[in-house]
Scaffold this motif. Structure first.
Motif, short mmCIF file in Angstrom:
data_model
loop_
_atom_site.label_atom_id
_atom_site.label_comp_id
_atom_site.label_asym_id
_atom_site.label_seq_id
_atom_site.Cartn_x
_atom_site.Cartn_y
_atom_site.Cartn_z
N HIS A 529 0.84 -1.19 0.00
CA HIS A 529 0.00 0.00 0.00
C HIS A 529 0.89 1.25 0.00
N ILE A 531 1.53 5.31 -0.17
CA ILE A 531 0.83 6.55 0.09
C ILE A 531 1.85 7.66 0.24
N GLN A 537 -2.62 13.70 5.15
CA GLN A 537 -2.46 12.30 4.77
C GLN A 537 -2.31 11.37 5.97
N GLU A 538 -2.16 11.94 7.17
CA GLU A 538 -1.97 11.09 8.36
C GLU A 538 -3.16 10.17 8.59
N VAL A 539 -4.36 10.66 8.32
CA VAL A 539 -5.57 9.85 8.54
C VAL A 539 -5.54 8.60 7.67
N HIS A 540 -5.22 8.76 6.39
CA HIS A 540 -5.17 7.63 5.47
C HIS A 540 -4.01 6.70 5.81
N ALA A 541 -2.87 7.28 6.21
CA ALA A 541 -1.73 6.45 6.58
C ALA A 541 -2.03 5.63 7.83
N ARG A 542 -2.76 6.22 8.78
CA ARG A 542 -3.12 5.51 10.00
C ARG A 542 -4.04 4.32 9.68
N ARG A 543 -4.97 4.53 8.76
CA ARG A 543 -5.89 3.44 8.39
C ARG A 543 -5.14 2.31 7.67
N LEU A 544 -4.27 2.68 6.73
CA LEU A 544 -3.51 1.66 6.00
C LEU A 544 -2.56 0.91 6.93
N ASN A 547 -4.61 -1.72 8.83
CA ASN A 547 -4.99 -2.84 7.96
C ASN A 547 -3.79 -3.72 7.64
N LEU A 555 3.35 -1.54 3.97
CA LEU A 555 2.98 -0.13 3.93
C LEU A 555 4.18 0.68 3.45
#
Length: 825
Positions: A529, A531, A537-544, A547, A555
């Motif tokens: 993944h 990014i 972008q921290e929100v999306h990085a935290r979700r990835l 997962n 990641l």
């Protein structure tokens, strides 16, 4: 210890505990020597061969400390004595964290904690303090305890807190050279726990023996058992009242002591024999520990060149153990040692350095190895790094014999003649001037035979000294580091699901494509993944991240220098998660530019760092699938040949390869006008680029007569990949500027700048403390140079004579000169 020496010995031990803590081993020894001299003058009796360690601690306790993580060298043992026996609470200067680790292991059974330590009688550890301590600690540090019945109280702020027996305070700081106030130094026992090269060598040697031989002599428990029995027996004998033969408990202690005294010596004999074998093995494997110690302090120095090279001692010890486990095995000890050293140096440490710093690293490593082995002297090392005869005056030395010799060259030779291997160099140059001039005029004097027998007499290092004196621009030309292509499989093998991997970016070195390709081959079911970090972008990085930790995916955080605030959270999440919540195949990859001020040091010290630059020599550039030949490799010559400097990068090369695969017609137009030409804004630069593509991308390129330059042909007759690789290996190791269409003088400029930058960087990162070992110390060198400069100064002027002379001259500068003379009076 004789009873008549007791007073002097106790005085020395007390002085050592009170004053020696902040100093290194050299100054501690000097203090003891000065104190002994003073006591001799005062006629105070003391033991001439007194060993402070043997006086203040027994061997069994030292062995326990070693098992708890305290290094076994004398300096570390002395530090342990000060920490445990000083009357004041210890303040540890501990940049590498070894002292803190030892305290945590030592106090583990005592439930080391932070809260309510005073009232519970537990040890308290304050970590990573600064140069000032909180005033709330003053009463504790001063031990201003208030007697209250059978207990003690201490006032903290506006509260009184009980002080129970068992409480002790430890304070540590990671600052390498803190400037503590006299008040702090008086209230605490400052102890310098900074790791020394000798201490680290002993520590690494213990790890080598543990991993290679996997034996530990069972001496500690036996020694401790004997010591406890002796103490118990002495206590019983001194505390028993009445007849000794009627004390049943004393008789039982005597019986147990007798039985144990018969068993323990036999065990100690076996352990002593085992210890002798281990000591023999220790000396056999000492070269590994010596090289490891040199490498650690060298990589610490490299962090002064680039802050992104930060490496903690714990991280280095992990790399050292990994090299022991992953290097090739051999039944021959010498071969095994060579395999460990090579793996640690070239496959672990060099991958974390930029190409421009690998030569610097290799040169420093060679100097430190030879200095450690006493192959070269301190003065020779200083000459190789310094400026030769820059401190000399041409009028105060022997006049040069020929006009063709440059003034600076002659001063360098005068300075060189002070070294033993060159004491006749001035006479030899004067008597054999033609041979020296022919050698000096050679295009590559480092490859030409040296006159007057120096070719046979000198080793490579002393040849470098001679070349540096004559031809400073050729100093680095003879030092080449073989390039290497990054193998991500090696990086992956060194990693685990708790260790981030950081790629240090440079122009044209994006590893994203290689990491994604590796993920497809190594990870099944869970993708990689990627990014790009930045604002929001921290929100999306935290979700990835969440997962990937669950499903075992990879990641890839790109351009992390744009999202530094997220890195601390990332490290905390990865390292502190429970093992069951992290998939074994999970990995974190990051790419970042150098950020000298805000990049988290802790993150760098907890991650595997690597670079993905094209090598500096032509053959490795051709072998590497991630490099563009004509633009990436010629970067070392700077923007010469272009009117405007351009940042050709990996994307240009990748898109060009794609066009080659899809369109075999009009390659010169597409590459010159679109792929690389899209960056070019100058008409003449566009013309040059189109000329390159027209000559190098045509039907004649595959003819047997075609070559890029003399010696650089295409293996047209090769029928297999192996034959192509063999042809590439046969290309010249050092590329001439003419290969890229540049004038040969471009190499002179490049070599001069490279030599000056490399050697000046080495000088700047050298430690500023007193030099150790043989040779002149830094302070002595500065004093000598200052005295030489003072001797060159003219005598002091007499003010009234100067004023009288100025009045006779009608120059317009007289008023300025008179003013300056008056200021300097």
């Amino acid at each position: 210890m004789l009873i008549k020496h007791l007073v002097g010995d106790v005085l020395l031990a007390t002085g050592f505990l009170s004053y020696a803590g902040p100093f290194n081993q050299e100054y501690r020894s000097l203090l003891l020597t000065l104190w002994r001299k003073e006591m001799e003058e005062k006629h105070l009796p003391f033991s001439p061969e007194l060993n402070v360690i043997g006086l203040l601690v027994d061997n069994a306790t030292v062995s326990e400390w070693n098992l708890q993580g305290l290094p076994s060298d004398d300096l570390s043992i002395q530090n342990g004595i000060v920490v445990t026996k000083a009357s004041r609470y210890p303040l540890l200067i501990d940049p590498q964290g070894q002292g803190k680790t030892w305290i945590q292991n030592r106090e583990r059974d005592q439930q080391l904690q932070v809260r309510d330590s005073l009232s519970l009688g537990r040890p308290l550890l304050l970590e990573d303090v600064g140069e000032e301590l909180d005033p709330v600690l003053d009463n504790i540090l001063d031990k201003n305890y208030i007697k209250s019945g059978s207990t003690y109280k201490v006032k903290i702020g506006d509260k009184e807190v009980d002080v129970m027996k068992g409480f002790t305070l430890y304070i540590t700081t990671k600052m390498a050279n803190p400037a503590y106030s006299p008040e702090v130094s008086a209230r605490t026992a400052v102890v310098d726990f900074t790791v020394t090269q000798r201490g680290l060598e002993d520590q690494l040697l213990g790890r080598v023996i543990l991993l290679e031989k996997q034996v530990i002599p069972p001496v500690t428990s036996n020694k401790r058992k004997m010591q406890e029995l002796e103490d118990s027996l002495l206590f019983r004998l001194t505390s028993t009242q009445g007849s000794l033969v009627e004390d049943q408990s004393l008789i039982e202690v005597l019986s147990v002591t007798k039985i144990t005294a018969q068993e323990v010596p036999a065990k100690l004999t076996v352990a002593a024999e085992t210890e002798v074998k281990i000591n023999q093995a220790r000396e056999e494997y000492r070269p590994v520990a010596t090289r490891g110690s040199i490498l650690y302090f060298l990589i610490v120095e490299m962090s002064l060149v680039n802050v992104m090279y930060q490496t903690s001692l714990r991280q280095f010890l992990g790399l050292f153990d990994s090299s022991m486990q992953n290097s090739a095995r051999s039944q021959v000890t010498s071969k095994r040692i060579s395999n460990i050293i090579s793996f640690l140096t070239y496959q672990v440490l060099l991958i974390s350095l930029y190409e421009e710093h690998k030569l610097l690293f290799t040169l420093l490593l060679a100097l430190k190895i030879d200095l450690q082995a006493r192959i070269i002297s301190h003065s020779e090392s200083c000459f190789s790094l310094g400026v030769g005869g820059a401190s000399l005056d041409l009028n105060s030395v022997e006049s040069k014999p020929r006009r063709w010799i440059l003034d600076q060259t002659w001063l360098n030779l005068v300075q060189l003649s002070s070294l033993p291997a060159f004491f006749q160099i001035l006479n030899q140059v004067n008597q054999n001037e033609r041979a020296w001039k022919a050698w000096f005029d050679h295009p590559a004097p480092e490859d030409a035979p040296l006159p007057d027998g120096y070719e046979e007499k000198l080793d490579p290092f002393r040849k470098l000294l001679l070349i540096r004196s004559w031809c400073p621009d050729r100093t680095i030309a003879q030092l080449m580091v073989a390039g290497s292509v990054l193998d991500l499989d090696t990086v992956l093998a060194e990693s685990n699901n708790r260790t981030p991997m950081v790629c240090l970016l440079s122009m044209g070195s994006d590893p994203t494509e290689n990491i994604e390709r590796l993920a497809k081959n190594k990870v099944r079911g869970a993708p990689c993944h990627p990014i790009s970090m930045g604002q929001g972008q921290e929100v999306h990085a935290r979700r990835l991240l969440a997962n990937s930790m669950l499903d075992g995916g990879w990641l890839l955080l790109q351009n992390c220098h744009l999202g530094l605030d997220f890195l601390d959270e990332l490290l905390e999440t990865v390292t502190s998660a429970v093992p069951e919540s992290v998939h074994k195949d999970f990995r974190v990859w990051l790419t970042t530019d150098v950020h000298p001020s805000r990049f988290p040091i802790t993150f760098l010290q907890s991650s595997i760092k690597f670079t993905n630059e094209p090598p500096l020599d032509h053959s490795d550039v051709i072998i590497s699938p991630s490099s563009s030949l004509s633009h990436q490799e010629r970067r070392k010559f700077g923007p010469l040949g272009w009117n405007i400097p351009y940042e050709f990068n990996q994307a240009d090369f990748t898109s060009s390869i794609q066009f080659v695969q899809n369109h075999l017609d009009n390659l010169d137009v597409k590459r010159g006008e679109v792929q690389y030409g899209g960056r070019v804004t100058d008409d003449l630069d566009k013309r040059l680029l189109n000329t390159f593509t027209r000559v190098w991308f045509s039907e004649s390129t595959f003819s047997e007569a075609f070559c890029f330059f003399k010696g650089y042909s295409i293996p047209a007759k090769a029928k297999s990949i192996q034959e192509v690789l063999q042809h590439i290996e046969g290309l010249p190791l050092v590329d001439s500027p003419e290969v890229f269409g540049l004038h040969p003088n471009a190499d002179i400029t490049y070599q001069t700048n490279l030599a000056n930058d490399t050697l000046s960087t080495i000088i700047n990162i050298q430690p500023k403390d007193t030099g150790g070992g043989a040779g002149e110390t830094r302070e002595a060198s500065v004093q000598r140079l200052a005295n030489e400069m003072l001797e060159k100064l003219p005598p002091d002027y007499i003010p009234h004579e100067v004023f009288k002379h100025m009045q006779l001259c009608a120059a317009q500068t007289n008023s300025v000169l008179i003013h300056e003379c008056q200021r300097c009076r």
